[in-house]
Structure formats: structure tokens, C-alpha cells
Design a protein around this motif. Structure first.
Motif: not given
Length: 231
Positions: A41-46
Motif C-alpha cells: 500500500d505504501e508504494l501504491w500511495g506514492k
């Protein structure tokens, strides 16, 4: 005819190259392949903050309105770094954004596209089936029957990329089982992935673990007629 990328497209690719080198080093990719079944999720958000999901969404729906060449020029950089990440991102960009932009109703566009642009809505494509893969005209058997203002879907899909994390599964079905011309008997529905009767299971794979493929079972899944794309 000049097929070279524009200066703006080259700058976009350079920016994304820097992003991927920082956020997707080989060590992280190896770790994800061993520990997760979808893009973190962190990468998706970035990626959403970078505007990745807004590229091909029209400006009136909160996107950037970029043409397909620009979107694919950017997407190619992600493919260079990770097939798994590219599959997860590509499912939403291709099966979500492009489907709704080109074929969706005004209601569907208003409901879905702003969420895609913000990285809040994810898509997968429910097409492949156990009996014949993607042989749409010969082997597709999942069907939908009209019932009042709804359609009721029954059937099974397999090897559906990222279905377990999707908000919508763009599902191809037979809506006219008596029509001898199969190409005139098919329809596509934007099926919310949290509906009753929908069961999703991940499938063990040899590689590319950071973007799971899934079995999807439809048992009397009821969707409104307004969920149909096109006719």
C-alpha cells in the motif's frame, strides 16, 4: 512521421526512472516477492501521489488527460523494474481507466474515475475461464440473467490478476445464451468485488508472487443493470 517522444514525455520518463530506482530497488523487489501477494500500500500511495493513476484520466474527472502514448511511455519504466508491480498497476490503468473512459456511461465515469485518479480505486479483469482461457467466442460460459432492474451472474474465472485487492472486477459474461452469434451475446459488467456471492481465492504460482492471480467464483451475484458497460 516523427515517432520520437516529446521533450515532456522524456522528462516524465526520467522522473519516473528516478522514482523507481529509489522506491523499487532490487532488495525490496526480492523481499516483496517472498512476503506479499500484491503491491504494498505504501508504494501504491506514492505512485498515486506521483500522478501515475491520473495520467490517462480526463481532467474533468480529476486526472491529467494524457494521451495513451504518454501513459504507456511512463508505464514502460515500471515494467523495466518489476513485472509484478507493472501487472498490478496495469490492471487498474488498462482494465479500469481505459474501459471506463472509452465505454463507460456518464454515471460510471463520475462514480469511478475520480477514485482511480486518486489511487483509491483498483481494478482487475474477469475474462479468463478454466475451460478455454481467453477464448471469448468459443469457451466463455459465465452468464448473467436479467432479473428486474438487476442482472444475476453465475460462473467462474481463473488467473485473474489482482482480483483479491480489486474494488471492481470488469467481468465479461454471456447475456443472451440463445443468440447463435456469440459476438452479439456478450456483455461486460463493472462488478464491485465486495458483493454477496462473489468468492476470490489466490492461486499458488512459480514466480511473480508480488501480484497474485486468482480464481473468482460468481454464485448468484446480483448487480444493477447500470453496472453494464456499453450494451
Amino acid at each position: 512521421m516523427d515517432f520520437a517522444l516529446t521533450r515532456e514525455q522524456e522528462l516524465l520518463r526520467s522522473s519516473l526512472e528516478e522514482f523507481c530506482a529509489k522506491e523499487m530497488p532490487k532488495e525490496k523487489l526480492r523481499e516483496w516477492d517472498e512476503t506479499v501477494d500484491f503491491i504494498p500500500d505504501e508504494l501504491w500511495g506514492k505512485m498515486a501521489d506521483l500522478g501515475m493513476f491520473a495520467f490517462a484520466v480526463p481532467q474533468e474527472y480529476g486526472g491529467e488527460g494524457a494521451d495513451m502514448v504518454t501513459a504507456m511511455a511512463a508505464f514502460e519504466i515500471i515494467c523495466k523494474y518489476s513485472t509484478a508491480v507493472a501487472l498490478g498497476v496495469g490492471a487498474t490503468m488498462g482494465f479500469g481507466t481505459r474501459t471506463v473512459v472509452e465505454l463507460g456511461t456518464d454515471e460510471q465515469k463520475n462514480e469511478i474515475l475520480p477514485g482511480i485518479a486518486q489511487g483509491k480505486v483498483r481494478f482487475s479483469l474477469g475474462l479468463t475461464e478454466p475451460a478455454g482461457g481467453t477464448d471469448i467466442l468459443g469457451a466463455l460460459s459465465t452468464y448473467a440473467v436479467k432479473n428486474g432492474d438487476d442482472y444475476v451472474i453465475n460462473g467462474q474465472k481463473i488467473y485473474i490478476t489482482g482480483a483479491h485487492k480489486a474494488d471492481y472486477i470488469s467481468t465479461m459474461v454471456i447475456t443472451d445464451r440463445d443468440n447463435p452469434k456469440r459476438s452479439h451475446a456478450l456483455s461486460t459488467f463493472l462488478v464491485p468485488a465486495n458483493l454477496p456471492g462473489l468468492e476470490i481465492r489466490t492461486i499458488p504460482k512459480v514466480g511473480c508472487h508480488a501480484c497474485a492471480a486468482c480464481e473468482v467464483f460468481y454464485q448468484d451475484v446480483r448487480v444493477p443493470a447500470t453496472a453494464m458497460v456499453g450494451t
